[in-house]
Design a protein around this motif. Structure first.
Motif, PDB file in Angstrom:
ATOM      1  N   ARG A  57       0.815  -1.214   0.000  1.00 56.32           N
ATOM      2  CA  ARG A  57       0.000   0.000   0.000  1.00 56.32           C
ATOM      3  C   ARG A  57       0.851   1.267   0.000  1.00 56.32           C
ATOM      4  NH1 ARG A  57      -5.401   0.334   3.551  1.00 56.32           N
ATOM      5  NH2 ARG A  57      -6.244   2.302   2.784  1.00 56.32           N
ATOM      6  N   PHE A  58       1.967   1.227   0.722  1.00 57.84           N
ATOM      7  CA  PHE A  58       2.808   2.416   0.832  1.00 57.84           C
ATOM      8  C   PHE A  58       4.065   2.330  -0.032  1.00 57.84           C
ATOM      9  CE2 PHE A  58       0.050   2.777   4.477  1.00 57.84           C
ATOM     10  CZ  PHE A  58      -0.240   4.138   4.487  1.00 57.84           C
ATOM     11  N   GLY A  59       4.068   1.390  -0.965  1.00 56.71           N
ATOM     12  CA  GLY A  59       5.124   1.334  -1.972  1.00 56.71           C
ATOM     13  C   GLY A  59       6.514   1.075  -1.427  1.00 56.71           C
ATOM     14  N   LEU A  60       6.628   0.172  -0.466  1.00 58.47           N
ATOM     15  CA  LEU A  60       7.918  -0.088   0.171  1.00 58.47           C
ATOM     16  C   LEU A  60       8.632  -1.318  -0.379  1.00 58.47           C
ATOM     17  CD1 LEU A  60       7.074   0.687   3.911  1.00 58.47           C
ATOM     18  CD2 LEU A  60       8.649   1.959   2.445  1.00 58.47           C
ATOM     19  N   GLU A  61       8.051  -1.974  -1.394  1.00 57.86           N
ATOM     20  CA  GLU A  61       8.646  -3.214  -1.888  1.00 57.86           C
ATOM     21  C   GLU A  61      10.120  -3.047  -2.272  1.00 57.86           C
ATOM     22  OE1 GLU A  61       4.344  -3.275  -3.568  1.00 57.86           O
ATOM     23  OE2 GLU A  61       5.904  -1.782  -3.120  1.00 57.86           O
ATOM     24  N   SER A  62      10.450  -1.950  -2.935  1.00 58.04           N
ATOM     25  CA  SER A  62      11.818  -1.753  -3.405  1.00 58.04           C
ATOM     26  C   SER A  62      12.779  -1.325  -2.303  1.00 58.04           C
ATOM     27  CB  SER A  62      11.843  -0.696  -4.521  1.00 58.04           C
ATOM     28  OG  SER A  62      11.401   0.560  -4.027  1.00 58.04           O
ATOM     29  N   SER A  63      12.246  -1.019  -1.120  1.00 58.21           N
ATOM     30  CA  SER A  63      13.090  -0.557  -0.009  1.00 58.21           C
ATOM     31  C   SER A  63      13.334  -1.632   1.036  1.00 58.21           C
ATOM     32  CB  SER A  63      12.430   0.646   0.678  1.00 58.21           C
ATOM     33  OG  SER A  63      12.255   1.724  -0.215  1.00 58.21           O
ATOM     34  N   MET A  64      12.758  -2.814   0.876  1.00 63.29           N
ATOM     35  CA  MET A  64      12.781  -3.813   1.939  1.00 63.29           C
ATOM     36  C   MET A  64      14.198  -4.258   2.308  1.00 63.29           C
ATOM     37  SD  MET A  64       9.766  -4.159   3.007  1.00 63.29           S
ATOM     38  CE  MET A  64       9.916  -5.643   3.990  1.00 63.29           C
ATOM     39  N   ASP A  65      15.113  -4.290   1.358  1.00 66.38           N
ATOM     40  CA  ASP A  65      16.471  -4.761   1.646  1.00 66.38           C
ATOM     41  C   ASP A  65      17.479  -3.619   1.727  1.00 66.38           C
ATOM     42  OD1 ASP A  65      15.922  -7.601   1.814  1.00 66.38           O
ATOM     43  OD2 ASP A  65      15.494  -7.483  -0.333  1.00 66.38           O
ATOM     44  N   LYS A  66      16.971  -2.412   1.861  1.00 70.49           N
ATOM     45  CA  LYS A  66      17.846  -1.253   2.048  1.00 70.49           C
ATOM     46  C   LYS A  66      18.077  -1.016   3.542  1.00 70.49           C
ATOM     47  CE  LYS A  66      16.553   1.260  -2.157  1.00 70.49           C
ATOM     48  NZ  LYS A  66      15.935   2.498  -2.711  1.00 70.49           N
ATOM     49  N   LYS A  73       7.004   5.900   6.389  1.00 76.13           N
ATOM     50  CA  LYS A  73       6.186   4.810   5.853  1.00 76.13           C
ATOM     51  C   LYS A  73       6.482   3.499   6.585  1.00 76.13           C
ATOM     52  CE  LYS A  73       6.162   6.828   1.209  1.00 76.13           C
ATOM     53  NZ  LYS A  73       6.577   6.618  -0.200  1.00 76.13           N
ATOM     54  N   VAL A  74       7.738   3.253   6.878  1.00 80.99           N
ATOM     55  CA  VAL A  74       8.103   2.075   7.678  1.00 80.99           C
ATOM     56  C   VAL A  74       7.440   2.161   9.053  1.00 80.99           C
ATOM     57  CG1 VAL A  74      10.015   0.823   8.757  1.00 80.99           C
ATOM     58  CG2 VAL A  74      10.295   1.780   6.451  1.00 80.99           C
ATOM     59  N   ASN A  75       7.452   3.351   9.617  1.00 77.96           N
ATOM     60  CA  ASN A  75       6.812   3.613  10.906  1.00 77.96           C
ATOM     61  C   ASN A  75       5.325   3.249  10.858  1.00 77.96           C
ATOM     62  OD1 ASN A  75       6.926   4.495  13.547  1.00 77.96           O
ATOM     63  ND2 ASN A  75       6.972   6.662  13.059  1.00 77.96           N
ATOM     64  N   ILE A  76       4.669   3.586   9.765  1.00 76.47           N
ATOM     65  CA  ILE A  76       3.243   3.259   9.591  1.00 76.47           C
ATOM     66  C   ILE A  76       3.044   1.746   9.578  1.00 76.47           C
ATOM     67  CG2 ILE A  76       1.293   3.351   7.983  1.00 76.47           C
ATOM     68  CD1 ILE A  76       2.378   6.135   7.109  1.00 76.47           C
ATOM     69  N   VAL A  77       3.893   1.040   8.809  1.00 72.68           N
ATOM     70  CA  VAL A  77       3.777  -0.422   8.730  1.00 72.68           C
ATOM     71  C   VAL A  77       3.935  -1.046  10.113  1.00 72.68           C
ATOM     72  CG1 VAL A  77       4.818  -2.532   7.820  1.00 72.68           C
ATOM     73  CG2 VAL A  77       4.558  -0.531   6.335  1.00 72.68           C
ATOM     74  N   LEU A  78       4.937  -0.616  10.871  1.00 75.64           N
ATOM     75  CA  LEU A  78       5.185  -1.170  12.202  1.00 75.64           C
ATOM     76  C   LEU A  78       4.010  -0.920  13.148  1.00 75.64           C
ATOM     77  CD1 LEU A  78       8.917  -0.114  12.711  1.00 75.64           C
ATOM     78  CD2 LEU A  78       8.060  -2.369  12.063  1.00 75.64           C
ATOM     79  N   THR A  79       3.342   0.211  12.985  1.00 77.34           N
ATOM     80  CA  THR A  79       2.234   0.582  13.872  1.00 77.34           C
ATOM     81  C   THR A  79       0.960  -0.175  13.543  1.00 77.34           C
ATOM     82  OG1 THR A  79       3.168   2.814  14.060  1.00 77.34           O
ATOM     83  CG2 THR A  79       0.872   2.527  14.732  1.00 77.34           C
ATOM     84  N   PHE A  80       0.671  -0.338  12.257  1.00 76.14           N
ATOM     85  CA  PHE A  80      -0.624  -0.881  11.840  1.00 76.14           C
ATOM     86  C   PHE A  80      -0.607  -2.380  11.554  1.00 76.14           C
ATOM     87  CE2 PHE A  80      -1.346   3.598  11.214  1.00 76.14           C
ATOM     88  CZ  PHE A  80      -2.714   3.774  11.385  1.00 76.14           C
TER      89      PHE A  80
END
Length: 234
Positions: free
Chosen positions: A113-122, A134-141
């Motif tokens: 939803r927040f377009g983080l697929e390309s950032s997962m291994d960064k 955006k990572v913060n949102i994922v961790l919260t929800f």
């Protein structure tokens, strides 16, 4: 769900909270508003047990939170500035938090939803402030928490991500979740909040709906209502 009784907190000589009382019983969005230094973040941190008051009691589902840590597993917390370990990747951080909480998580839909697929291994230290948020949102929800506490959740978000966050909050609210939100974005408050708690000099100046605050101040929008309160206090 949350009841605060006669809460006092000072840091040194600075009295931040002075006899705060309020309660939230129903699901919905409660916006905790007030000028800088009014005690907004301090209230959130006392609910989370991160700050201990000098006096007063906080109850979660009618149970006192003092010396009771289990209730925190039912709260999702999004800090204003998330300080992540720079050497971890996004994927490693998410897995670490899942292991710590040890409950079911649904991170995959949020990552997409927040377009983080390309950032997962960064590495987190390589990410921009907006991507970290955006990572913060994922961790919260990603956990099914009945109470979510969001401290300035829009900080650093681009317009598209802001729209997605607002839609996510609305969806979770419709599932019966309760939100405590601090924000300086009055349009967000008008759009989403069911109730306002307005703090002024460590005390609650107003608690009620957006419309009730407009009626009390004689203003047509929330921004002007807040300005009216601050002008009167000056």
């Amino acid at each position: 769900m949350i009841r605060i009784e006669n809460l006092y907190k000072r840091f040194g000589r600075l009295q931040v909270l002075e006899g705060v009382n309020f309660q939230i019983e129903e699901q919905g969005v409660v916006a905790v508003l007030g000028p800088n230094g009014s005690g907004k973040t301090t209230i959130l941190k006392t609910i989370l047990g991160m700050v201990l008051p000098q006096e007063g009691e906080i109850y979660f589902d009618n149970q006192p939170v003092l010396n009771n840590w289990d209730y925190r597993n039912r709260i999702g917390y999004m800090p204003q500035i998330a300080r992540f370990p720079d050497n971890l990747t996004v994927r490693e951080l998410i897995e670490m938090i899942k292991n710590i909480r040890d409950v079911d998580a649904n991170e995959h839909a949020l990552i997409e939803r927040f377009g983080l697929e390309s950032s997962m291994d960064k590495k987190l230290g390589q990410l921009s402030g907006g991507t970290k948020q955006k990572v913060n949102i994922v961790l919260t929800f990603m956990f099914d928490s009945p109470l979510l506490i969001l401290d300035e959740p829009t900080a650093g978000l681009d317009p598209v991500s802001l729209i997605r966050l607002k839609a996510l909050i609305q969806e979770e609210k419709e599932k019966g979740k309760t939100f405590l939100i601090t924000t300086h974005i009055m349009s967000l408050v008008e759009e989403l909040s069911d109730q306002i708690v307005f703090l002024l000099e460590g005390q609650i100046f107003f608690q009620g709906s957006v419309q009730e605050l407009k009626d009390q101040t004689g203003q047509k929008n929330l921004e002007h209502s807040i300005a009216k309160i601050l002008e009167s206090d000056a």
